[in-house]
Design a protein around this motif. Structure first.
Motif, PDB file in Angstrom:
ATOM      1  N   MET A  18       6.081  -3.741  -1.351  1.00 57.55           N
ATOM      2  CA  MET A  18       5.145  -3.530  -2.457  1.00 57.55           C
ATOM      3  C   MET A  18       3.704  -3.495  -1.957  1.00 57.55           C
ATOM      4  SD  MET A  18       7.039  -5.912  -5.317  1.00 57.55           S
ATOM      5  CE  MET A  18       5.561  -6.190  -6.216  1.00 57.55           C
ATOM      6  N   LEU A  19       3.360  -4.388  -1.036  1.00 59.59           N
ATOM      7  CA  LEU A  19       2.009  -4.395  -0.479  1.00 59.59           C
ATOM      8  C   LEU A  19       1.724  -3.126   0.313  1.00 59.59           C
ATOM      9  CD1 LEU A  19       1.758  -8.121   0.645  1.00 59.59           C
ATOM     10  CD2 LEU A  19       0.546  -7.024  -1.254  1.00 59.59           C
ATOM     11  N   TRP A  20       2.698  -2.690   1.110  1.00 57.85           N
ATOM     12  CA  TRP A  20       2.521  -1.480   1.906  1.00 57.85           C
ATOM     13  C   TRP A  20       2.336  -0.252   1.015  1.00 57.85           C
ATOM     14  CZ3 TRP A  20       5.760   2.860   2.635  1.00 57.85           C
ATOM     15  CH2 TRP A  20       5.333   3.726   3.636  1.00 57.85           C
ATOM     16  N   VAL A  21       3.155  -0.129  -0.028  1.00 55.49           N
ATOM     17  CA  VAL A  21       3.049   1.019  -0.937  1.00 55.49           C
ATOM     18  C   VAL A  21       1.718   0.991  -1.678  1.00 55.49           C
ATOM     19  CG1 VAL A  21       4.005   2.004  -3.065  1.00 55.49           C
ATOM     20  CG2 VAL A  21       5.519   1.385  -1.196  1.00 55.49           C
ATOM     21  N   SER A  22       1.268  -0.186  -2.088  1.00 60.16           N
ATOM     22  CA  SER A  22      -0.015  -0.252  -2.789  1.00 60.16           C
ATOM     23  C   SER A  22      -1.170   0.100  -1.860  1.00 60.16           C
ATOM     24  CB  SER A  22      -0.228  -1.624  -3.414  1.00 60.16           C
ATOM     25  OG  SER A  22      -0.337  -2.611  -2.410  1.00 60.16           O
ATOM     26  N   TRP A  23      -1.053  -0.227  -0.579  1.00 58.04           N
ATOM     27  CA  TRP A  23      -2.104   0.114   0.384  1.00 58.04           C
ATOM     28  C   TRP A  23      -2.102   1.613   0.687  1.00 58.04           C
ATOM     29  CZ3 TRP A  23      -6.316  -1.909   2.364  1.00 58.04           C
ATOM     30  CH2 TRP A  23      -6.888  -1.319   3.479  1.00 58.04           C
ATOM     31  N   GLY A  25      -0.883   4.038  -1.198  1.00 57.15           N
ATOM     32  CA  GLY A  25      -1.137   4.836  -2.382  1.00 57.15           C
ATOM     33  C   GLY A  25      -2.452   4.554  -3.063  1.00 57.15           C
ATOM     34  N   ARG A  26      -3.360   3.886  -2.379  1.00 63.33           N
ATOM     35  CA  ARG A  26      -4.629   3.536  -3.022  1.00 63.33           C
ATOM     36  C   ARG A  26      -5.467   4.784  -3.294  1.00 63.33           C
ATOM     37  NH1 ARG A  26      -5.235   2.881   2.318  1.00 63.33           N
ATOM     38  NH2 ARG A  26      -7.213   3.453   3.283  1.00 63.33           N
ATOM     39  N   ASP A  27      -6.403   4.656  -4.222  1.00 63.44           N
ATOM     40  CA  ASP A  27      -7.269   5.775  -4.598  1.00 63.44           C
ATOM     41  C   ASP A  27      -8.217   6.141  -3.463  1.00 63.44           C
ATOM     42  OD1 ASP A  27      -6.204   6.046  -7.081  1.00 63.44           O
ATOM     43  OD2 ASP A  27      -7.670   4.725  -8.048  1.00 63.44           O
ATOM     44  N   GLY A  28      -8.696   7.371  -3.517  1.00 66.53           N
ATOM     45  CA  GLY A  28      -9.702   7.801  -2.566  1.00 66.53           C
ATOM     46  C   GLY A  28      -9.150   8.531  -1.360  1.00 66.53           C
ATOM     47  N   ARG A  29      -7.858   8.736  -1.308  1.00 66.96           N
ATOM     48  CA  ARG A  29      -7.286   9.439  -0.162  1.00 66.96           C
ATOM     49  C   ARG A  29      -7.054  10.895  -0.523  1.00 66.96           C
ATOM     50  NH1 ARG A  29      -3.341   6.755   3.524  1.00 66.96           N
ATOM     51  NH2 ARG A  29      -2.550   8.831   3.302  1.00 66.96           N
TER      52      ARG A  29
END
Length: 89
Positions: A18-23, A25-29
């Protein structure tokens, strides 16, 4: 409580995923300008599909419309085979 210790590795793996996916998929990419996105969408919609890819019926033909009422209707035992009268009871 000790019997639930086998769940710890699964919980840790789930939290890490979950932490990896949230990192990732974060905005701004790779943000795309709105005008560029609209242009790409227009090109994609205007592109002609291969002949075998279309699933819609050709013009002039109308598909048979099955009007389902949600009630299973079976002919009663005394109904002759040629009689197509539908009854709900």
């Amino acid at each position: 409580m000790e019997i639930l210790l086998w769940l710890v590795p699964a919980v840790v793996a789930t939290v890490l995923a979950m932490l990896w996916v949230s990192w990732v998929g974060r905005d701004g990419r790779g943000e795309v300008d709105r005008d560029v996105a609209v242009e790409r969408l227009g090109k994609a919609l205007a592109k002609e599909l291969p002949a075998g890819a279309r699933r819609t019926p050709s013009r002039g033909t109308t598909p048979a419309h099955d009007r389902s009422t949600g009630i299973a209707v079976r002919p009663s035992a005394g109904t002759p085979p040629g009689d197509r009268a539908r009854r709900a009871s």
